[in-house]
Design a protein around this motif. Sequence first.
Motif, short mmCIF file in Angstrom:
data_model
loop_
_atom_site.label_atom_id
_atom_site.label_comp_id
_atom_site.label_asym_id
_atom_site.label_seq_id
_atom_site.Cartn_x
_atom_site.Cartn_y
_atom_site.Cartn_z
N GLY A 150 -22.51 -49.53 4.53
CA GLY A 150 -21.17 -50.00 4.83
C GLY A 150 -20.92 -51.39 4.26
O GLY A 150 -21.77 -51.96 3.57
N GLY A 151 -19.76 -51.92 4.54
CA GLY A 151 -19.40 -53.23 3.99
C GLY A 151 -20.35 -54.32 4.42
O GLY A 151 -20.86 -55.09 3.59
N VAL A 152 -20.62 -54.43 5.72
CA VAL A 152 -21.58 -55.43 6.21
C VAL A 152 -22.97 -55.10 5.70
O VAL A 152 -23.72 -55.98 5.26
CB VAL A 152 -21.55 -55.50 7.75
N CYS A 177 -27.89 -43.81 1.14
CA CYS A 177 -29.22 -44.45 1.14
C CYS A 177 -29.55 -45.02 -0.24
O CYS A 177 -30.06 -46.13 -0.36
CB CYS A 177 -30.28 -43.44 1.55
N GLN A 178 -29.23 -44.27 -1.28
CA GLN A 178 -29.49 -44.75 -2.63
C GLN A 178 -28.68 -46.01 -2.91
O GLN A 178 -29.18 -46.95 -3.55
CB GLN A 178 -29.15 -43.66 -3.65
N LEU A 179 -27.44 -46.05 -2.43
CA LEU A 179 -26.60 -47.23 -2.62
C LEU A 179 -27.22 -48.45 -1.93
O LEU A 179 -27.24 -49.55 -2.50
CB LEU A 179 -25.19 -46.96 -2.09
N GLY A 295 -15.33 -50.76 -2.30
CA GLY A 295 -15.49 -49.32 -2.44
C GLY A 295 -14.20 -48.55 -2.56
O GLY A 295 -14.14 -47.51 -3.22
N GLN A 296 -13.13 -49.05 -1.91
CA GLN A 296 -11.85 -48.34 -1.94
C GLN A 296 -10.72 -49.32 -1.64
O GLN A 296 -10.92 -50.35 -0.99
CB GLN A 296 -11.81 -47.17 -0.95
N THR A 316 -17.49 -46.54 1.58
CA THR A 316 -18.71 -47.28 1.25
C THR A 316 -18.29 -48.69 0.83
O THR A 316 -17.19 -48.90 0.32
CB THR A 316 -19.49 -46.63 0.09
N GLY A 317 -19.18 -49.65 1.08
CA GLY A 317 -18.82 -51.01 0.72
C GLY A 317 -17.62 -51.48 1.54
O GLY A 317 -17.37 -51.02 2.64
#
Length: 323
Positions: A150-152, A177-179, A295-296, A316-317
């Motif tokens: 996530g972002g945090v 997980c890869q990210l 991410g978006q 994500t992010g």
Amino acid sequence: MSRNVIIENAGGPENMKIVNVDVGNPGPGEIRIRHKACGLNFIDVYQRTGLYPLTLPHALGMEAAGIVEAVGEGVIHLKPGDRAAYASMPPGAYSDARVMPAAQVCPLPDSISFEEAAAIMLQGMTVEYLFHRVWPLKSGDTVLFHAAAGGVGLLACQWAKSEGIELIGTAGTDAKCQLALENGATHCINYRDHDFVPEVQKLAGNGVDVVMDGVGKDTFDGSLDCIKPLGMMISFGNASGPVEPVSLLTLAAKGSLKMTRTTLFTFLADHQRCQDMATHLFSKVASGDIKVNIGQTFPLEQIADAHRSLESRQTTGSTIITL
């Protein structure tokens, strides 16, 4: 005039509405800021649903970046024309412009874009206080960090790598997980395919030094079983719902554990500490230790869709709202 997102009743994303308001001029200790971008965070969901009650009707949004248009009496750290960013009470960042208290608004370096600032102020200063103010970490320490994609979480992965901290993350898909791994996590566990508790115990042996948990209800009990004796449990969010009451005897039985429930805004309440935290965050970005992951992006008109995406774990992010 400014478009503002408000709620008149707590509830779902459909309860948010856009209204036009007269912004007005700042009073003593206030500024007027015209936003270029604002951030989306789970605290916005908690306020919208009533988990964190607001006096209604109320504007929403806790984080934004833009240009200072006017300052009130007594404001000395900002002036008209300054680039600035904030993560601050009271809510109201989902707007074109607003008048707000100046103390927690921070000068924004030219090297950081408005979009990047809107993506990292709340989340980045959350990592700053978790790593340096609640339980100061040092190289070689081990951390279990939930929602690591996530972002945090992605900021925490990078921050940990830059300081030699072993971060074990959890996330809901192999791709997430890869990210997390690509952003600096030492390990990452897909909690949908694996019980994270035995996986962490295999990786960390005697347990991790500290758990940092923004997920809440779904991960709390298991997290206590991942901490080494005398370690720390930091609960800082409720993405899966609030944590049930816990007996102090449970903490004793699991190894004389320490536990705290923190909020960013307690740390930001002091003007100088807030400015110091922002300066530290900006220095991590400037050095390249932290790379902002947007991410978006959603336009303000699609704020309800943005909330739905966040709540359904489709993001994500960081997520930003453009104006």
